[in-house]
Motif scaffolding. Structure first.
Motif, PDB file in Angstrom:
ATOM      1  N   ALA A  85      -2.177  -2.440  -5.375  1.00  0.00           N
ATOM      2  CA  ALA A  85      -1.526  -1.130  -5.457  1.00  0.00           C
ATOM      3  C   ALA A  85      -1.171  -0.792  -6.900  1.00  0.00           C
ATOM      4  O   ALA A  85      -1.315   0.360  -7.344  1.00  0.00           O
ATOM      5  N   THR A  86      -0.710  -1.781  -7.651  1.00  0.00           N
ATOM      6  CA  THR A  86      -0.351  -1.553  -9.055  1.00  0.00           C
ATOM      7  C   THR A  86      -1.569  -1.149  -9.872  1.00  0.00           C
ATOM      8  O   THR A  86      -1.504  -0.228 -10.695  1.00  0.00           O
ATOM      9  N   LEU A  87      -2.694  -1.825  -9.652  1.00  0.00           N
ATOM     10  CA  LEU A  87      -3.919  -1.478 -10.372  1.00  0.00           C
ATOM     11  C   LEU A  87      -4.424  -0.095  -9.972  1.00  0.00           C
ATOM     12  O   LEU A  87      -4.865   0.690 -10.822  1.00  0.00           O
ATOM     13  N   LYS A  88      -4.353   0.227  -8.682  1.00  0.00           N
ATOM     14  CA  LYS A  88      -4.793   1.548  -8.232  1.00  0.00           C
ATOM     15  C   LYS A  88      -3.871   2.636  -8.774  1.00  0.00           C
ATOM     16  O   LYS A  88      -4.325   3.745  -9.098  1.00  0.00           O
ATOM     17  N   HIS A  92      -4.781   5.885 -11.232  1.00  0.00           N
ATOM     18  CA  HIS A  92      -4.394   7.184 -10.673  1.00  0.00           C
ATOM     19  C   HIS A  92      -4.989   7.403  -9.277  1.00  0.00           C
ATOM     20  O   HIS A  92      -5.124   8.545  -8.845  1.00  0.00           O
ATOM     21  N   ALA A  93      -5.329   6.305  -8.614  1.00  0.00           N
ATOM     22  CA  ALA A  93      -5.766   6.385  -7.210  1.00  0.00           C
ATOM     23  C   ALA A  93      -4.511   6.225  -6.349  1.00  0.00           C
ATOM     24  O   ALA A  93      -4.302   5.215  -5.676  1.00  0.00           O
ATOM     25  N   ALA A  95      -3.221   7.726  -3.622  1.00  0.00           N
ATOM     26  CA  ALA A  95      -3.281   7.634  -2.163  1.00  0.00           C
ATOM     27  C   ALA A  95      -3.691   6.226  -1.731  1.00  0.00           C
ATOM     28  O   ALA A  95      -3.120   5.665  -0.781  1.00  0.00           O
ATOM     29  N   ALA A  96      -4.661   5.651  -2.433  1.00  0.00           N
ATOM     30  CA  ALA A  96      -5.097   4.289  -2.100  1.00  0.00           C
ATOM     31  C   ALA A  96      -3.991   3.280  -2.400  1.00  0.00           C
ATOM     32  O   ALA A  96      -3.806   2.310  -1.647  1.00  0.00           O
ATOM     33  N   ALA A  97      -3.250   3.488  -3.476  1.00  0.00           N
ATOM     34  CA  ALA A  97      -2.140   2.596  -3.804  1.00  0.00           C
ATOM     35  C   ALA A  97      -1.061   2.654  -2.727  1.00  0.00           C
ATOM     36  O   ALA A  97      -0.531   1.622  -2.290  1.00  0.00           O
ATOM     37  N   LEU A  98      -0.728   3.864  -2.279  1.00  0.00           N
ATOM     38  CA  LEU A  98       0.272   4.012  -1.222  1.00  0.00           C
ATOM     39  C   LEU A  98      -0.200   3.378   0.084  1.00  0.00           C
ATOM     40  O   LEU A  98       0.601   2.790   0.825  1.00  0.00           O
ATOM     41  N   ALA A  99      -1.497   3.470   0.369  1.00  0.00           N
ATOM     42  CA  ALA A  99      -2.026   2.860   1.584  1.00  0.00           C
ATOM     43  C   ALA A  99      -1.839   1.345   1.554  1.00  0.00           C
ATOM     44  O   ALA A  99      -1.463   0.730   2.569  1.00  0.00           O
ATOM     45  N   ASP A 100      -2.069   0.726   0.386  1.00  0.00           N
ATOM     46  CA  ASP A 100      -1.852  -0.714   0.275  1.00  0.00           C
ATOM     47  C   ASP A 100      -0.377  -1.071   0.427  1.00  0.00           C
ATOM     48  O   ASP A 100      -0.023  -2.069   1.067  1.00  0.00           O
ATOM     49  N   LEU A 101       0.492  -0.266  -0.161  1.00  0.00           N
ATOM     50  CA  LEU A 101       1.930  -0.533  -0.026  1.00  0.00           C
ATOM     51  C   LEU A 101       2.382  -0.359   1.423  1.00  0.00           C
ATOM     52  O   LEU A 101       3.239  -1.129   1.906  1.00  0.00           O
ATOM     53  N   ASP A 102       1.841   0.618   2.102  1.00  0.00           N
ATOM     54  CA  ASP A 102       2.191   0.815   3.515  1.00  0.00           C
ATOM     55  C   ASP A 102       1.750  -0.391   4.353  1.00  0.00           C
ATOM     56  O   ASP A 102       2.477  -0.828   5.259  1.00  0.00           O
ATOM     57  N   ARG A 103       0.570  -0.941   4.058  1.00  0.00           N
ATOM     58  CA  ARG A 103       0.119  -2.145   4.758  1.00  0.00           C
ATOM     59  C   ARG A 103       1.091  -3.300   4.516  1.00  0.00           C
ATOM     60  O   ARG A 103       1.465  -4.032   5.437  1.00  0.00           O
ATOM     61  N   LEU A 104       1.480  -3.450   3.259  1.00  0.00           N
ATOM     62  CA  LEU A 104       2.379  -4.536   2.897  1.00  0.00           C
ATOM     63  C   LEU A 104       3.735  -4.382   3.601  1.00  0.00           C
ATOM     64  O   LEU A 104       4.273  -5.341   4.174  1.00  0.00           O
ATOM     65  N   LEU A 105       4.273  -3.159   3.594  1.00  0.00           N
ATOM     66  CA  LEU A 105       5.607  -2.934   4.156  1.00  0.00           C
ATOM     67  C   LEU A 105       5.605  -2.956   5.683  1.00  0.00           C
ATOM     68  O   LEU A 105       6.635  -3.265   6.299  1.00  0.00           O
ATOM     69  N   THR A 120       8.274   4.860  -7.094  1.00  0.00           N
ATOM     70  CA  THR A 120       7.737   5.288  -8.387  1.00  0.00           C
ATOM     71  C   THR A 120       6.514   6.181  -8.213  1.00  0.00           C
ATOM     72  O   THR A 120       6.390   7.230  -8.857  1.00  0.00           O
ATOM     73  N   ILE A 121       5.600   5.782  -7.332  1.00  0.00           N
ATOM     74  CA  ILE A 121       4.391   6.585  -7.110  1.00  0.00           C
ATOM     75  C   ILE A 121       4.747   7.940  -6.506  1.00  0.00           C
ATOM     76  O   ILE A 121       4.216   8.981  -6.920  1.00  0.00           O
TER      77      ILE A 121
END
Length: 360
Positions: A85-88, A92-93, A95-105, A120-121
């Protein structure tokens, strides 16, 4: 800012010739990918930390390469998902970063760092209500100055006066925090001060932050923008004289040299930046549209192109610098519709900025 002149490509005389030696602290990082997720995560963090300090995009690439075995895996370990998520986010990706964070949470709902990254995002994208909810969740999991800083930073775009007073009240507590947290705190103080038009307080915050974290490229670039706005190009050159050749700092430098009339340095840096943007597009990487729009507006003097880039950037990024850049490009292009659209967004979202409001 030395070493930026570009000539014919260098070709090594033989396969054994050494082109570059990596810093010693990266020597232990595995090459070619690893099967151990924990080891890969530790090594990727080394490169991410180095990238934040150097601005060298290769370090982000090395970090992503280490995570490649899990790059598309929805069931990747928590550490990998957070790093992904940090790399995405950097790419500036969002939506993809948020999707990974949602999976994690979903799997680990008490993961405080994931909530902070998510906040932050959301704030970068202008989703202030969602960011506030993430900060509130963080406060229940890890109450303290970092959670309070999250809350105040999210409130500042709508209330830079009240949130600014709250940020100032954290000063003594923040002095004991690690340098990266302290630099983030001073960046938020500076942004709140700029929104309410207090440029003296903003400069004081930038100076304080850089005294503890001179390696913070974002803080240094934001301070350079403030100096450029005030016509202090010489101070920008002094600020950047020991800085790395990152894209964002080269952009500030070329604007300063333009103002000082140093055409040779302008040509060197302009060519380097143009090559950087072209290389990003050739690799298929998402360009950093804020920087490219600023380059088009202030260096190339192409208001129409700058406005198109600033509009595209504003669809995903809605921080202070993004809104100001969009208005500056719209004014330069004489686009009344773009100006009215930005004003409507500001009124609907409740975002306050005296710089914008003075130019409606």
């Amino acid at each position: 800012m030395a070493g930026l002149a570009y000539g014919a490509p260098f070709r090594p005389a033989n396969d054994g010739e050494i082109l570059e030696r990596l810093p010693e602290r990266a020597a232990g990082a595995p090459r070619g990918g690893v099967a151990d997720a924990a080891l890969a995560a530790r090594a990727a963090r080394v490169f991410l930390e180095r990238a934040r300090r150097s601005g060298d995009p290769r370090d982000y690439g090395y970090a992503q390469g280490l995570l490649q075995p899990w790059w598309s895996a929805p069931n990747a370990p928590d550490d990998i998902l957070l790093l992904r998520a940090t790399l995405k986010q950097h790419q500036h990706a969002f939506a993809a970063a948020l999707a990974d964070l949602d999976r994690l949470l979903t799997r680990s709902p008490d993961h405080a760092q994931a909530w902070l990254t998510r906040a932050t995002i959301h704030r970068v994208r202008g989703a202030l209500d969602a960011a506030a909810a993430d900060c509130a969740r963080l406060q229940t999991l890890a109450p303290g100055v970092v959670a309070e800083l999250c809350r105040l930073a999210t409130a500042a775009p709508r209330d830079p006066w009240g949130a600014g007073a709250g940020l100032d009240a954290l000063d003594a507590a923040m002095a004991a925090q690690p340098d990266p947290v302290y630099a983030w705190y001073q960046a938020e103080r500076a942004a709140a001060a700029q929104r309410r038009g207090d440029l003296v307080a903003a400069e004081s915050a930038f100076v304080a932050g850089l005294a503890r974290a001179p390696w913070d490229l974002g803080l240094r670039a934001a301070y350079a923008d403030l100096l450029l706005e005030q016509g202090r190009a010489g101070a920008v050159i002094t600020l950047l004289e020991d800085a790395s050749n990152s894209e964002i700092l080269r952009l500030a430098a070329v604007r300063a040299y333009l103002a000082l009339g140093e055409s040779a340095r302008v040509t060197e840096l302009t060519d380097a930046l143009a090559d950087t943007y072209a290389a990003l597009r050739r690799r298929g990487d998402a360009p950093h549209l804020r920087e490219e729009a600023s380059f088009a507006l202030f260096v190339e003097r192409d208001a129409a192109r700058a406005l198109a880039l600033a509009r595209a950037n504003f669809r995903d990024q809605r921080e202070l610098a993004d809104a100001r850049l969009l208005l500056a490009a719209a004014l330069a292009a004489g686009d009344a519709r773009a100006i009215a659209g930005l004003r409507d967004w500001s009124e609907a979202s409740g975002v306050r900025d005296v710089w914008l409001e003075a130019r409606w």
